[in-house]
Design a protein around this motif. Structure first.
Motif, PDB file in Angstrom:
ATOM      1  N   SER A 109      13.108 -15.664 -22.844  1.00  0.00           N
ATOM      2  CA  SER A 109      14.449 -15.890 -21.678  1.00  0.00           C
ATOM      3  C   SER A 109      14.709 -14.496 -20.876  1.00  0.00           C
ATOM      4  O   SER A 109      15.433 -14.292 -20.194  1.00  0.00           O
ATOM      5  N   LEU A 110      13.809 -13.363 -21.429  1.00  0.00           N
ATOM      6  CA  LEU A 110      13.924 -11.933 -20.552  1.00  0.00           C
ATOM      7  C   LEU A 110      12.905 -12.203 -19.414  1.00  0.00           C
ATOM      8  O   LEU A 110      12.939 -11.063 -18.621  1.00  0.00           O
ATOM      9  N   PHE A 111      12.326 -13.398 -19.120  1.00  0.00           N
ATOM     10  CA  PHE A 111      11.303 -13.294 -18.089  1.00  0.00           C
ATOM     11  C   PHE A 111      11.721 -14.416 -17.014  1.00  0.00           C
ATOM     12  O   PHE A 111      12.538 -15.441 -17.541  1.00  0.00           O
ATOM     13  N   ARG A 158      11.640  -7.268   4.999  1.00  0.00           N
ATOM     14  CA  ARG A 158      10.518  -7.926   5.104  1.00  0.00           C
ATOM     15  C   ARG A 158      10.937  -9.424   5.941  1.00  0.00           C
ATOM     16  O   ARG A 158      10.299  -9.659   6.722  1.00  0.00           O
ATOM     17  N   LEU A 159      12.218  -9.850   5.771  1.00  0.00           N
ATOM     18  CA  LEU A 159      12.472 -11.098   6.635  1.00  0.00           C
ATOM     19  C   LEU A 159      13.684 -10.439   7.483  1.00  0.00           C
ATOM     20  O   LEU A 159      14.942 -10.734   6.881  1.00  0.00           O
ATOM     21  N   PRO A 160      13.644 -10.459   8.724  1.00  0.00           N
ATOM     22  CA  PRO A 160      14.614  -9.812   9.605  1.00  0.00           C
ATOM     23  C   PRO A 160      15.732 -11.030   9.732  1.00  0.00           C
ATOM     24  O   PRO A 160      16.783 -10.764  10.141  1.00  0.00           O
ATOM     25  N   ASP A 161      15.148 -12.254   9.549  1.00  0.00           N
ATOM     26  CA  ASP A 161      16.326 -13.562   9.749  1.00  0.00           C
ATOM     27  C   ASP A 161      17.146 -13.348   8.384  1.00  0.00           C
ATOM     28  O   ASP A 161      18.220 -14.358   8.507  1.00  0.00           O
ATOM     29  N   VAL A 162      16.947 -12.925   7.341  1.00  0.00           N
ATOM     30  CA  VAL A 162      18.044 -12.792   6.372  1.00  0.00           C
ATOM     31  C   VAL A 162      18.991 -11.899   6.531  1.00  0.00           C
ATOM     32  O   VAL A 162      18.680 -10.885   6.849  1.00  0.00           O
ATOM     33  N   GLY A 163      20.345 -12.492   6.564  1.00  0.00           N
ATOM     34  CA  GLY A 163      21.597 -11.492   6.708  1.00  0.00           C
ATOM     35  C   GLY A 163      22.068 -10.914   5.495  1.00  0.00           C
ATOM     36  O   GLY A 163      22.481  -9.852   5.418  1.00  0.00           O
ATOM     37  N   TRP A 164      21.894 -11.777   4.552  1.00  0.00           N
ATOM     38  CA  TRP A 164      22.281 -11.297   2.935  1.00  0.00           C
ATOM     39  C   TRP A 164      21.750 -12.210   2.035  1.00  0.00           C
ATOM     40  O   TRP A 164      21.369 -13.409   2.222  1.00  0.00           O
ATOM     41  N   MET A 165      21.616 -11.434   0.988  1.00  0.00           N
ATOM     42  CA  MET A 165      20.975 -12.213  -0.031  1.00  0.00           C
ATOM     43  C   MET A 165      21.170 -11.595  -1.424  1.00  0.00           C
ATOM     44  O   MET A 165      21.440 -10.765  -1.514  1.00  0.00           O
ATOM     45  N   THR A 166      21.245 -12.382  -2.588  1.00  0.00           N
ATOM     46  CA  THR A 166      21.168 -12.030  -3.872  1.00  0.00           C
ATOM     47  C   THR A 166      20.435 -12.863  -4.746  1.00  0.00           C
ATOM     48  O   THR A 166      20.091 -14.090  -4.569  1.00  0.00           O
ATOM     49  N   VAL A 167      20.037 -12.344  -5.886  1.00  0.00           N
ATOM     50  CA  VAL A 167      19.401 -12.805  -6.912  1.00  0.00           C
ATOM     51  C   VAL A 167      20.284 -13.145  -8.373  1.00  0.00           C
ATOM     52  O   VAL A 167      20.806 -11.840  -8.828  1.00  0.00           O
ATOM     53  N   ASN A 168      20.421 -14.431  -8.727  1.00  0.00           N
ATOM     54  CA  ASN A 168      21.386 -14.414  -9.992  1.00  0.00           C
ATOM     55  C   ASN A 168      20.259 -15.167 -10.830  1.00  0.00           C
ATOM     56  O   ASN A 168      19.688 -16.055 -10.604  1.00  0.00           O
ATOM     57  N   VAL A 169      20.431 -14.349 -12.156  1.00  0.00           N
ATOM     58  CA  VAL A 169      19.284 -14.904 -13.355  1.00  0.00           C
ATOM     59  C   VAL A 169      20.117 -15.454 -14.321  1.00  0.00           C
ATOM     60  O   VAL A 169      21.268 -14.869 -14.873  1.00  0.00           O
ATOM     61  N   SER A 170      20.000 -16.702 -14.843  1.00  0.00           N
ATOM     62  CA  SER A 170      20.550 -17.191 -16.243  1.00  0.00           C
ATOM     63  C   SER A 170      19.337 -18.104 -16.631  1.00  0.00           C
ATOM     64  O   SER A 170      18.963 -19.120 -16.220  1.00  0.00           O
ATOM     65  N   GLY A 171      19.221 -17.601 -18.001  1.00  0.00           N
ATOM     66  CA  GLY A 171      18.242 -18.314 -19.051  1.00  0.00           C
ATOM     67  C   GLY A 171      16.903 -18.668 -18.107  1.00  0.00           C
ATOM     68  O   GLY A 171      16.619 -19.623 -18.009  1.00  0.00           O
ATOM     69  N   SER A 172      16.240 -17.624 -17.865  1.00  0.00           N
ATOM     70  CA  SER A 172      14.953 -17.488 -17.292  1.00  0.00           C
ATOM     71  C   SER A 172      14.911 -18.269 -15.875  1.00  0.00           C
ATOM     72  O   SER A 172      13.655 -18.437 -15.288  1.00  0.00           O
ATOM     73  N   ARG A 173      16.017 -18.568 -15.243  1.00  0.00           N
ATOM     74  CA  ARG A 173      15.783 -19.083 -13.950  1.00  0.00           C
ATOM     75  C   ARG A 173      16.672 -18.408 -13.056  1.00  0.00           C
ATOM     76  O   ARG A 173      17.756 -17.832 -13.259  1.00  0.00           O
ATOM     77  N   ALA A 174      15.949 -17.791 -11.966  1.00  0.00           N
ATOM     78  CA  ALA A 174      16.435 -17.117 -10.851  1.00  0.00           C
ATOM     79  C   ALA A 174      16.946 -17.949  -9.795  1.00  0.00           C
ATOM     80  O   ALA A 174      16.113 -18.787  -9.147  1.00  0.00           O
ATOM     81  N   VAL A 175      18.038 -17.639  -9.316  1.00  0.00           N
ATOM     82  CA  VAL A 175      18.735 -18.664  -8.138  1.00  0.00           C
ATOM     83  C   VAL A 175      18.869 -17.668  -7.209  1.00  0.00           C
ATOM     84  O   VAL A 175      19.471 -16.398  -7.027  1.00  0.00           O
ATOM     85  N   VAL A 176      18.053 -17.719  -5.749  1.00  0.00           N
ATOM     86  CA  VAL A 176      18.097 -16.872  -4.979  1.00  0.00           C
ATOM     87  C   VAL A 176      18.981 -17.321  -3.788  1.00  0.00           C
ATOM     88  O   VAL A 176      18.862 -18.580  -3.303  1.00  0.00           O
ATOM     89  N   GLY A 310      12.604 -26.990 -20.275  1.00  0.00           N
ATOM     90  CA  GLY A 310      13.603 -26.173 -20.729  1.00  0.00           C
ATOM     91  C   GLY A 310      15.065 -26.743 -20.607  1.00  0.00           C
ATOM     92  O   GLY A 310      14.859 -28.207 -20.521  1.00  0.00           O
ATOM     93  N   MET A 311      16.046 -26.197 -20.898  1.00  0.00           N
ATOM     94  CA  MET A 311      17.242 -26.826 -20.601  1.00  0.00           C
ATOM     95  C   MET A 311      18.152 -26.330 -19.525  1.00  0.00           C
ATOM     96  O   MET A 311      18.391 -24.923 -19.360  1.00  0.00           O
ATOM     97  N   GLU A 312      18.570 -26.973 -18.749  1.00  0.00           N
ATOM     98  CA  GLU A 312      19.292 -26.857 -17.172  1.00  0.00           C
ATOM     99  C   GLU A 312      20.614 -25.770 -17.559  1.00  0.00           C
ATOM    100  O   GLU A 312      21.304 -26.120 -18.554  1.00  0.00           O
ATOM    101  N   GLY A 313      20.454 -24.669 -17.110  1.00  0.00           N
ATOM    102  CA  GLY A 313      21.532 -23.690 -17.161  1.00  0.00           C
ATOM    103  C   GLY A 313      21.487 -22.660 -18.472  1.00  0.00           C
ATOM    104  O   GLY A 313      22.115 -21.820 -18.789  1.00  0.00           O
ATOM    105  N   LEU A 314      20.613 -23.016 -19.397  1.00  0.00           N
ATOM    106  CA  LEU A 314      20.492 -22.550 -20.766  1.00  0.00           C
ATOM    107  C   LEU A 314      19.221 -21.490 -20.916  1.00  0.00           C
ATOM    108  O   LEU A 314      19.172 -20.169 -21.005  1.00  0.00           O
ATOM    109  N   PHE A 315      18.110 -22.159 -20.653  1.00  0.00           N
ATOM    110  CA  PHE A 315      16.797 -21.391 -20.689  1.00  0.00           C
ATOM    111  C   PHE A 315      15.540 -22.260 -20.212  1.00  0.00           C
ATOM    112  O   PHE A 315      16.018 -23.609 -19.805  1.00  0.00           O
TER     113      PHE A 315
END
Lengths: 402, 90
Positions: A109-111, A158-176, A310-315
């Motif tokens: 879950s740390l990856f 790298r991507l000039p078209d990106v105005g703002w972005m963030t990465v949220n990680v929950s249970g090995s799943r990164a939501v960009v 895996g399980m959605e939202g958990l790992f």
């Protein structure tokens, strides 16, 4: 939660179900209460027999109290406590396995094993994934070491078209989450010199000029590119005044649109005997669970589905299952023209291209050199005036290249 | 001893104190006729599915009904569950 904690506590302490029989079992209950022995689920079987639950460690005290009260005490069942310990000792291998599995799950879950991208419409998933990989976010990345600020700044470079972005990680799943940059709108300038020219040829029916000097009049036939309204207006002074010509010039136009399609083409028909083959992806390494992967499957449709374990939202586990569904196809030569679709597309194109009314239209079919030709002829009443920026070289020009 | 208890009660009545503040006084809470919590008991005198009789410092309480069951018990409290129809104090 409270109930679960109580159950865990009971399981750790161990409970026993006992049966007390005697002439007066209530006396044992009273003795137990006075001695501070907690009892529960007291069930009266008959006038001389009572069943109850108590903690395993208080059983010896209860046994001695039963002797004093002249009651017989029989243990019916045991749950948790030492019994569980004995169970665990007998199944040490299973427990070690479970512990190791839990440890591996925690380590896994740390990856990051799955990346979801949200909010991008112009940028493709591939572009974003490549830029993320260059910024240190990819499948198998150790996410506690990631700095969202650093990833954001690198991604925006790298991507000039990106105005703002963030990465949220929950249970090995990164939501960009991506917010694309809003492009700057075209600036409308009031000053400058603009002419109105004919976008299409036609017969002028009505003119409504708001600014500029008209060069044609109603009833006149114009050709595409002909100057309709000039942005150079005569002035009281010697030099003419430059304005942005504005207005509408309604004209009758005659439009002809063609669509062509080969009369004979290769058509692909599924034979109906599909089969599936599977592969596993561990991190970035793919293991095919089939042989002859090099076999040509040109005459087949291949539908690939990927499932993350895996399980959605958990790992999420670092294993993905790939299913390739292969549908063999047969090629036949036939008429591939969809005449209705062609007619619909021609009419939609005409509607998009006409800034006014379609008065009437007709469709004509024909063939030319193995091609099916569909022709749409339309009579319209529309605004043909199109603005054109006028430069110094255009001074005095009466026709523009259209 | 008995005289002391009488005095305690008389004092509590004079001072207009709630009865459950008197030491040794029992307290019975019946919820929805299905559950009774008995505090300050001095032991069970009789226990069957139709009757549970509990002893107090001053008197005894009989709960009458059907399917009566002692859910839990410790030195001070008792939890009785079942269809409680009558409570008799005597």
């Amino acid at each position: 939660m409270g109930l679960n904690m109580e159950r865990i506590s009971d399981a750790l302490r161990g409970t026993v179900r006992i049966e007390i029989s005697g002439s007066f079992p209530e006396s044992l209950l009273n003795t137990a209460a006075l001695s501070g022995i907690e009892v529960w689920n007291i069930e009266c079987l008959d006038a001389w027999t009572v069943c109850l639950d108590c903690y395993e460690n208080r059983l010896p005290e209860l046994e001695s109290a039963a002797m004093d009260c002249g009651c017989d005490l029989k243990v019916l069942s045991r749950r948790g406590g030492r019994g569980s310990l004995r169970f665990a000792r007998r199944r040490l291998g299973l427990l070690i396995g479970l512990g190791l599995a839990a440890l591996l799950l925690f380590a896994s879950s740390l990856f990051i094993w799955r990346i979801d991208i949200r909010g991008s419409s112009r940028l493709s998933r591939g572009e974003i994934l490549r830029a993320l990989e260059d910024s240190g976010v990819s499948v198998g990345s150790f996410w506690p070491a990631l700095s969202v600020e650093q990833v954001r700044s690198e991604m925006m470079q790298r991507l000039p078209d990106v105005g703002w972005m963030t990465v949220n990680v929950s249970g090995s799943r990164a939501v960009v989450l991506i917010q694309e940059r809003i492009s700057r709108p075209e600036i409308y300038r009031e000053s400058g010199s603009v002419d109105l020219v004919a976008a299409k040829g036609g017969l002028i029916r009505r003119m409504n000029i708001l600014a500029g000097a008209p060069k044609v009049s109603a009833g006149q036939v114009v050709i595409p590119g002909e100057l309709l309204v000039s942005g150079q207006r005569a002035s009281l002074t010697d030099s003419g005044e430059s304005v942005r010509a504005r207005g509408t010039v309604m004209a009758e136009t005659w439009v002809e649109l063609n669509a062509v399609c080969p009369l004979e083409e290769e058509l692909k028909t599924p034979t109906g005997f599909s089969h599936s083959r599977f592969a596993l992806i561990f991190g970035k390494r793919r293991v095919n669970l089939y042989f002859s992967s090099g076999k040509a499957i040109d005459a087949c449709d291949k539908i690939i589905s990927e499932y993350t374990l895996g399980m959605e939202g958990l790992f999420s586990l670092p294993i993905r299952v790939v299913r390739e569904r292969i549908v063999p196809c047969r090629y036949t030569v036939g008429d591939g023209c969809d005449r209705e679709a062609m007619a619909r597309r021609l009419y939609t194109g005409l509607e998009q291209d006409t800034e006014g009314q379609i008065l009437q239209y007709s469709l004509t079919e024909g063939s030319d050199g193995g091609l099916y030709v569909l022709t749409l002829r339309a009579h319209c009443n529309e605004n043909i005036a199109a603005p054109v920026e006028r430069t110094q070289q255009d001074a005095g020009k009466e026709y523009y290249d259209r | 001893m008995k005289k002391n208890k009488e005095l305690t009660w008389a004092l509590a009545e004079k001072l207009d104190l709630p009865g459950d503040l008197v030491p040794g006084a029992g307290r019975v809470t019946v919820s929805g006729g299905r559950q009774a919590v008995i505090e300050g008991h001095r032991g069970i005198l009789d226990y069957s599915e139709e009757r549970v009789t509990v002893s107090f410092v001053r008197g005894r309480l009989s709960l009458l009904g059907s399917g009566l069951r002692l859910k839990a018990m410790n030195g001070d409290e008792l939890l009785v569950e079942g269809e409680i129809q009558t409570a008799e104090w005597g």
